[in-house]
Write a protein that holds these residues in place. Structure first.
Motif, short mmCIF file in Angstrom:
data_model
loop_
_atom_site.label_atom_id
_atom_site.label_comp_id
_atom_site.label_asym_id
_atom_site.label_seq_id
_atom_site.Cartn_x
_atom_site.Cartn_y
_atom_site.Cartn_z
N LEU A 35 0.64 -1.17 0.11
CA LEU A 35 -0.15 0.00 0.09
C LEU A 35 0.95 1.33 0.08
CD1 LEU A 35 -2.78 -0.91 2.51
CD2 LEU A 35 -3.09 -0.42 0.02
N GLU A 36 1.87 1.44 0.85
CA GLU A 36 2.95 2.40 0.74
C GLU A 36 3.25 2.69 -0.62
OE1 GLU A 36 5.61 1.15 3.98
OE2 GLU A 36 4.32 2.14 5.51
N LYS A 37 3.83 1.39 -1.30
CA LYS A 37 4.45 1.84 -2.67
C LYS A 37 3.50 2.34 -3.54
CE LYS A 37 7.97 -1.97 -2.16
NZ LYS A 37 8.34 -3.23 -2.75
N LEU A 38 2.24 1.72 -3.42
CA LEU A 38 1.10 2.31 -4.25
C LEU A 38 0.62 3.64 -4.01
CD1 LEU A 38 -1.19 1.87 -6.27
CD2 LEU A 38 -2.70 0.99 -4.54
N ASN A 39 0.87 4.14 -2.76
CA ASN A 39 0.55 5.52 -2.52
C ASN A 39 1.68 6.29 -2.84
OD1 ASN A 39 -1.67 5.29 -0.80
ND2 ASN A 39 -0.77 4.66 0.84
N VAL A 40 3.10 5.91 -2.90
CA VAL A 40 4.07 6.63 -3.49
C VAL A 40 3.86 6.80 -5.08
CG1 VAL A 40 6.44 6.47 -3.87
CG2 VAL A 40 5.45 5.96 -1.60
N PHE A 41 3.45 5.70 -5.78
CA PHE A 41 3.44 5.79 -6.92
C PHE A 41 2.39 6.50 -7.39
CE2 PHE A 41 0.80 4.33 -10.63
CZ PHE A 41 1.69 4.15 -11.80
N LEU A 42 1.24 6.73 -6.78
CA LEU A 42 0.10 7.50 -7.11
C LEU A 42 0.38 9.05 -6.77
CD1 LEU A 42 -3.17 5.70 -5.72
CD2 LEU A 42 -2.47 5.98 -7.88
N VAL A 43 1.19 9.25 -5.73
CA VAL A 43 1.75 10.50 -5.63
C VAL A 43 2.48 11.04 -6.78
CG1 VAL A 43 3.01 12.25 -4.08
CG2 VAL A 43 1.23 10.81 -3.10
N LEU A 44 3.44 10.29 -7.17
CA LEU A 44 4.35 10.65 -8.23
C LEU A 44 3.73 10.87 -9.55
CD1 LEU A 44 7.48 8.26 -7.38
CD2 LEU A 44 7.20 10.52 -6.94
N PHE A 45 2.73 9.83 -9.92
CA PHE A 45 1.86 9.92 -10.95
C PHE A 45 1.15 11.36 -11.01
CE2 PHE A 45 -1.91 9.32 -13.46
CZ PHE A 45 -1.40 8.88 -14.73
N PHE A 46 0.59 11.68 -9.86
CA PHE A 46 -0.09 12.76 -9.82
C PHE A 46 0.79 14.24 -9.99
CE2 PHE A 46 -1.58 16.52 -7.30
CZ PHE A 46 -2.97 16.85 -7.86
N LEU A 47 1.77 14.17 -9.37
CA LEU A 47 2.83 15.27 -9.37
C LEU A 47 3.22 15.33 -10.85
CD1 LEU A 47 4.73 14.98 -6.17
CD2 LEU A 47 3.13 16.60 -6.67
N MET A 48 3.72 14.12 -11.73
CA MET A 48 4.22 14.27 -12.96
C MET A 48 2.94 14.87 -14.00
SD MET A 48 6.26 10.71 -13.28
CE MET A 48 6.44 10.69 -14.84
N THR A 49 1.82 14.32 -13.56
CA THR A 49 0.59 14.70 -14.45
C THR A 49 0.54 16.34 -14.46
OG1 THR A 49 -0.46 12.57 -14.37
CG2 THR A 49 -1.69 14.53 -14.94
N MET A 50 0.52 16.90 -13.28
CA MET A 50 0.40 18.10 -13.10
C MET A 50 1.35 18.92 -13.46
SD MET A 50 -2.58 18.53 -11.73
CE MET A 50 -2.58 20.09 -11.47
N GLY A 51 2.59 18.39 -13.13
CA GLY A 51 3.70 18.98 -13.94
C GLY A 51 3.46 19.16 -15.43
#
Length: 230
Positions: free
Chosen positions: A8-24
């Motif tokens: 779950l921690e890895k999934l959360n990290v992935f989702l956060v990174l994906f969100f940041l990359m998408t917004m960027g």
């Protein structure tokens, strides 16, 4: 349970990174268009100088009331109707736009999108200035990831145009002046239906995606020909 927590921690990290990359990526592509809107609003609020894109006066041409003629069943300003494909420019002084008007050589969607890399594109089947009906001009409001032209934000400020504002189409020494009658947002299917409606005037419809960075809606600025001449 520890493996599940780690997963779950890895999934959360992935989702956060994906969100940041998408917004960027979103702000990389669309940030300049939003910046243009902010700059326009600040300029308007503080009473700064308006954009100047031409030294030519735009109110010295014959008015619709003074001179009229019948062209294709249309009675309006006495203007020269040029053949399709004539080199023309769109000039919107209020938003600082001066851009070529491009006639696609290929009427397919791919061909129309390619035309937009050289300016604003004429939708296939459109009338010419001075004729009865719709002249539909398509332009980008913000950059697309695949875009390679110099006009990716040509319609970024289309939402700032108001009823009563005017713009020009110029072809050599022939000018056509249009007064805006509506600035509306439609869903794509409703936009198609609106642009297919018959009209009794010679109209130009400026069309772009809305809001900036999204293709969810279409913004259509409609304007009526009020004057034209040499």
């Amino acid at each position: 349970n520890r493996p599940k927590i780690q997963a779950l921690e890895k999934l959360n990290v992935f989702l956060v990174l994906f969100f940041l990359m998408t917004m960027g990526a979103f702000f990389f592509l669309n940030g300049p268009a939003y910046a243009e809107n902010i700059a326009f609003d600040l300029r308007s609020f503080f009473g700064g100088d308006t954009y100047q894109v031409t030294d030519d006066p735009i109110f010295n041409l014959p008015s619709a009331a003074a001179s009229s003629t019948a062209v294709d069943g249309y009675t309006g300003p006495n203007v020269t109707v040029l053949p399709k494909g004539t080199e023309m420019e769109l000039v919107i002084s209020k938003t600082g736009v001066r851009t070529p008007i491009i006639f696609p050589t290929d009427p397919s969607t791919k061909g129309v999108l390619a035309a937009l890399e050289g300016g604003v594109g004429v939708y296939p089947g459109s009338i010419m200035p001075g004729q009865k009906g719709h002249m539909i001009l398509l332009g980008h409001s913000s950059l697309a990831s695949w875009y390679r032209g110099n006009y990716g934000r040509v319609f970024a400020l289309l939402n700032r145009l108001e009823v009563g504002d005017e713009f020009m189409i110029i072809a050599g020494n022939v000018k056509y002046i249009y007064k805006i009658t509506a600035n509306q947002v439609f869903k794509p299917a409703a936009a198609d239906a609106f642009l297919a409606l018959p009209v009794s005037d010679s109209m130009v419809d400026l069309v772009t995606c809305d809001p900036v960075g999204s293709a969810a809606n279409r913004r259509i600025v409609s304007a009526r020909l009020i004057a034209g001449g040499r």
